[in-house]
Enzyme design. Sequence first.
Site, PDB file in Angstrom:
ATOM      1  N   ARG A 168      18.740  -9.240 -15.965  1.00 42.01           N
ATOM      2  CA  ARG A 168      17.476  -9.273 -15.538  1.00 42.01           C
ATOM      3  C   ARG A 168      16.944  -7.729 -14.943  1.00 42.01           C
ATOM      4  NH1 ARG A 168      18.275 -13.683 -10.736  1.00 42.01           N
ATOM      5  NH2 ARG A 168      18.940 -12.137  -9.153  1.00 42.01           N
ATOM      6  N   LYS A 222      29.539 -16.787  -6.761  1.00 39.97           N
ATOM      7  CA  LYS A 222      30.007 -18.496  -6.651  1.00 39.97           C
ATOM      8  C   LYS A 222      29.971 -18.985  -5.272  1.00 39.97           C
ATOM      9  CE  LYS A 222      33.029 -20.039  -9.551  1.00 39.97           C
ATOM     10  NZ  LYS A 222      34.156 -20.604 -10.135  1.00 39.97           N
ATOM     11  N   SER A 252      18.934  -3.632  -4.907  1.00 36.39           N
ATOM     12  CA  SER A 252      18.543  -2.104  -5.205  1.00 36.39           C
ATOM     13  C   SER A 252      16.840  -2.104  -4.959  1.00 36.39           C
ATOM     14  CB  SER A 252      18.718  -1.430  -6.300  1.00 36.39           C
ATOM     15  OG  SER A 252      18.697  -2.161  -7.260  1.00 36.39           O
ATOM     16  N   ASP A 279       3.430  21.596  13.903  1.00 39.47           N
ATOM     17  CA  ASP A 279       3.714  21.851  15.409  1.00 39.47           C
ATOM     18  C   ASP A 279       2.540  22.258  16.484  1.00 39.47           C
ATOM     19  OD1 ASP A 279       5.044  22.483  17.807  1.00 39.47           O
ATOM     20  OD2 ASP A 279       5.146  24.567  17.655  1.00 39.47           O
ATOM     21  N   ASP A 292       8.431  16.622  20.427  1.00 36.18           N
ATOM     22  CA  ASP A 292       8.750  18.087  20.080  1.00 36.18           C
ATOM     23  C   ASP A 292      10.239  18.329  20.365  1.00 36.18           C
ATOM     24  OD1 ASP A 292       8.513  18.168  22.686  1.00 36.18           O
ATOM     25  OD2 ASP A 292       7.011  19.748  22.793  1.00 36.18           O
ATOM     26  N   GLU A 320      14.200  12.516  27.819  1.00 36.15           N
ATOM     27  CA  GLU A 320      12.951  13.284  28.704  1.00 36.15           C
ATOM     28  C   GLU A 320      13.841  13.744  29.771  1.00 36.15           C
ATOM     29  OE1 GLU A 320      10.093  13.855  28.641  1.00 36.15           O
ATOM     30  OE2 GLU A 320       9.352  12.475  27.070  1.00 36.15           O
TER      31      GLU A 320
END
Length: 725
Positions: A21, A262, A305, A416, A520, A569
């Site tokens: 299919r 199975k 997929s 940016d 950034d 940070e």
Amino acid sequence: MERPEKGLKQRLRVCVATCNRADYSKLAPIMFGIKSQPEIFDLEVVVLGSHLIDDYGNTFRMIEQDEFDIGSKLHTIVRGEDEAAMVESVGLALVKLPDVLQRLAPDILLVHGDRFDALALATAASLMNIRILHLEGGEVSGTIDDSIRHAISKLAHYHAVCTRSAERHLISMCEDHSHILLAGCPSYDKLLSAHKRDDYADIIKSWIGDEVKEQDYIVALQHPVTTDIKNSIKIYELMLDAIISFNKKTLILFPNIDAGSKEMVRVMRRKGIEQHPKFRAVKHVPFDQFIQLIAHAGCMIGNSSCGVREAGAFGTPVINLGTRQTGRETGENVLHVRDADTHNKIYHALELQFGKRYPCSKIYGDGNAVQRILKFLQAIDLSEPLQKKFCFPLVKECISQDIDHILETQSALAVDLGGTNLRVGIVSMKGKVVKKYIQLNPKTFEERIELILTMCKQAMVDAVHLNCRILGVGVSTGGRVNPQDGVVLHSTKLINEWSSVDIRTPLSSALHLPVWVDNDGNCAALAEKKFGHGKGIENFVTIITGTGIGGGIIQHYELIHGSTFCAAELGHIVVSLDGPECMCGSHGCIEAYSSGLALQREAKRLHDEDLLLVEGMTVNNKEQVNAIHLIHAARLGNSKAESVLHTAGTALGLGIVNILHIINPSLVILSGVLAEHYENPVRHVISQRALFSAQGTKIMISELEDPALLGAASMVLDYTTRRTF
């Protein structure tokens, strides 16, 4: 065979062989195209494999319903659903195929994908001197499918691929460049035109129930992984448990016929899925209806997929379980749960994904695959020698041409947003900034968004003339960013009106492109990962030394964002309890000592106290004192300036020592305008303060000129927002 009338070109005899299919959904659009041109093509259809098995829905009937004449039906499946049965099925197909192929005598055989049935087809045709066109070769995924797919590619004479990456893989496998067509996925021709049917609500009701609403149900499709059957059955059981706990209506399709299926069906029946009120278990759904069910689902889960390919065309959220699709190109709608070893992990993934909507992805096609493939078939020269030629050595830097012979360079628009300037760049796959645009960053939100759109639209116009194909937009900005939603949560003080701002929606809507957004510092790390010193490094840290101090952390090849998106940070690591005040409101942060603003503050203080200038230095009255003057004074022997820089370097070094002790990277990359001034002080502090096992960590200066632009581009070029959960 019928003889053509004198003076007329003989029709091309094309045999399309379909095994299940899934491959029929890809082959059917081509079959319709061939059938519509009887003056050019003579179509023969061969059906084999699971199409002819009742347990898998007798799906050959949908081929008959599409009014195709099936020339041959070959029962080739040896039941058993284990490894030995797969081998025996290949052998049985090889016994039966020669008679059929000899009778049909096709000029070319169309084979799709990576199934063991397709390997038998390609083997038989190759040995019988029949040309082979292989669809969807060159792709990468998990399990034995990869090996089968590449084996078929080596037997095939011609290739129609879906993506540029697949094309390059075939070229690197020494396939003849002139025999490769970048077509796109044929199923996308139908997907992009048919998924907005008016009767989708009726389809949902007929398959799942009258009370089910759009985006309030799950589609589940999980297949066995033939190289790890035991684990794939465990994942299947955990998936069912998680869906049961999540308590949403679910359409679940039976697995394919691979070894292990199975056992998976036994698991389904042991849990009573077929009788469960929240589930509808089916063996097959016609593809045109399956499109509707996927397009309007709240979520798709499993390892098919279809989840990583077709679902992206609708922006449907997908949870990909296990390793079966490892290596596939995916859009940002896919959340990977590769190590799906607990019920809670899968359940939490459902909580994150269910009900979301993502930008539509066209990675696998633009809706014009069939017309390209038909032109490609017509261009095949049957007088060419049948023997395949391989291109040795490996072809480098070759870009195949599409049907119109237009060479394009895959590129990204990179944005940016800095405290002063707004920059937009067209960035190629190799990291070359093809063209750059710079404007002052406006002070208001409305003006800023308007300027970004204006610059991006101009760049898109220029990209056409520069032969660049824009795949999407990546945005690098200061502040704390939620990259999953494309929202700036909190901005830095340098950018006004930039907190709680949704950047993705207005850009994606206006430009009709997918948009990625990140901090950034994270972008600088991504730039190093793809184009710089971090390429191929599993664990490293990038530290930006500029107006502020920032950075990004790469751990196990993945960018770390943290639970509230404030990981890395690094400028706000505290190195002194009673240090100077930082812009964040705290005291003693690295940024309060080592940033460009901190050095500027100290330079002004020394200048106000007449302690900055030394012999050989002058400062114009109209000139603003800044960090450069401080560095210049230190180089000329100013002890006060030297002391400030020493303190700044020590503070940065102490912060890096803390980083080494917490995450233990193998590499630290210093980036930004101040990086070279801090290299030696940082090395010294590490040698004095770090644990012995961390003292050998490499410290390198970035060689990238535009890390923010390159990092923003890399999110698009490598689809970095594919999250590994």
